[in-house]
Design a protein around this motif. Sequence first.
Motif, PDB file in Angstrom:
ATOM      1  N   ILE A 117       0.859  -1.181   0.000  1.00  9.17           N
ATOM      2  CA  ILE A 117       0.000   0.000   0.000  1.00  9.17           C
ATOM      3  C   ILE A 117       0.897   1.233   0.000  1.00  9.17           C
ATOM      4  O   ILE A 117       1.808   1.339   0.822  1.00  9.17           O
ATOM      5  N   LYS A 118       0.630   2.148  -0.927  1.00  8.01           N
ATOM      6  CA  LYS A 118       1.414   3.381  -1.039  1.00  8.01           C
ATOM      7  C   LYS A 118       0.476   4.574  -1.018  1.00  8.01           C
ATOM      8  O   LYS A 118      -0.659   4.487  -1.464  1.00  8.01           O
ATOM      9  N   ILE A 156       1.737  -5.506   9.847  1.00 17.11           N
ATOM     10  CA  ILE A 156       2.012  -4.320   9.038  1.00 17.11           C
ATOM     11  C   ILE A 156       3.485  -3.954   9.195  1.00 17.11           C
ATOM     12  O   ILE A 156       3.983  -3.833  10.309  1.00 17.11           O
ATOM     13  N   HIS A 157       4.173  -3.792   8.072  1.00 20.06           N
ATOM     14  CA  HIS A 157       5.583  -3.411   8.056  1.00 20.06           C
ATOM     15  C   HIS A 157       5.703  -2.047   7.396  1.00 20.06           C
ATOM     16  O   HIS A 157       5.396  -1.896   6.213  1.00 20.06           O
ATOM     17  N   ASN A 158       6.142  -1.049   8.148  1.00 19.21           N
ATOM     18  CA  ASN A 158       6.298   0.315   7.650  1.00 19.21           C
ATOM     19  C   ASN A 158       7.585   0.392   6.832  1.00 19.21           C
ATOM     20  O   ASN A 158       8.671   0.482   7.379  1.00 19.21           O
ATOM     21  N   GLN A 159       7.465   0.372   5.522  1.00 16.20           N
ATOM     22  CA  GLN A 159       8.614   0.349   4.616  1.00 16.20           C
ATOM     23  C   GLN A 159       9.284   1.716   4.489  1.00 16.20           C
ATOM     24  O   GLN A 159      10.490   1.833   4.614  1.00 16.20           O
ATOM     25  N   ASN A 160       8.514   2.700   4.123  1.00 15.68           N
ATOM     26  CA  ASN A 160       8.997   4.065   3.891  1.00 15.68           C
ATOM     27  C   ASN A 160       7.940   5.040   4.397  1.00 15.68           C
ATOM     28  O   ASN A 160       6.908   4.627   4.910  1.00 15.68           O
ATOM     29  N   ASN A 165       3.919  -2.634   3.822  1.00 13.16           N
ATOM     30  CA  ASN A 165       3.572  -3.987   3.392  1.00 13.16           C
ATOM     31  C   ASN A 165       2.653  -4.560   4.448  1.00 13.16           C
ATOM     32  O   ASN A 165       2.959  -4.485   5.645  1.00 13.16           O
ATOM     33  N   LEU A 166       1.535  -5.099   4.017  1.00 11.25           N
ATOM     34  CA  LEU A 166       0.548  -5.666   4.918  1.00 11.25           C
ATOM     35  C   LEU A 166       0.455  -7.165   4.623  1.00 11.25           C
ATOM     36  O   LEU A 166       0.258  -7.550   3.470  1.00 11.25           O
TER      37      LEU A 166
END
Length: 187
Positions: A117-118, A156-160, A165-166
């Motif tokens: 998700i962006k 949930i991984h907070n990339q930027n 990424n979920l």
Amino acid sequence: MLNYTNVITEEKSYSGLQMKEIKPVMKLVIRGKKREFLSAIGKSLNLLLPTEPNTSSRSERLSALWLSPDEWMIYSNEVSDPNTNDYETENLLNKNISKINLGAVTNVTDQFVLINIKGDKIFDLFETGSPFNFNDFKNKIGSVAQTILAKVDVIIHNQNQNEVNLFVRRSFSQHLFSWMNDSASRL
């Protein structure tokens, strides 16, 4: 040869939000407690596992998410070959971890769907369906949260700054994507 079936067949874009499934991506859950386990992972993958709660670490090829004091999810940063389910990382860890009883390696590639998700409205979307307070989370790149979103367990991984990424179990992924699609259309 694999017959990989995409659960989410569409990409959705809204003002300030884009959602799509990234497939197929290798995902492994590893468990272990001993110092030798952590050392063997580091040597095998050239990646240090995060030891702080709700954090992650990253190498060129892999990301590791802290799930509990003795559990991590490791996933590939690149899409895998869709024609095989034989992963070099899994084979290496089985050889260097499982077979010498340092820990456990479980392939969860087919169990979890990865939705990327962006956009700048990611956390507005999450706040409509989750009890989790995302205020600190959204400002910490690399942070990890295990929570509920629309009554579904997610990681949930907070990339930027504006990308997460979920991870969601395959059996709930269509429902969750449909809910996110509906909620995003109202933001």
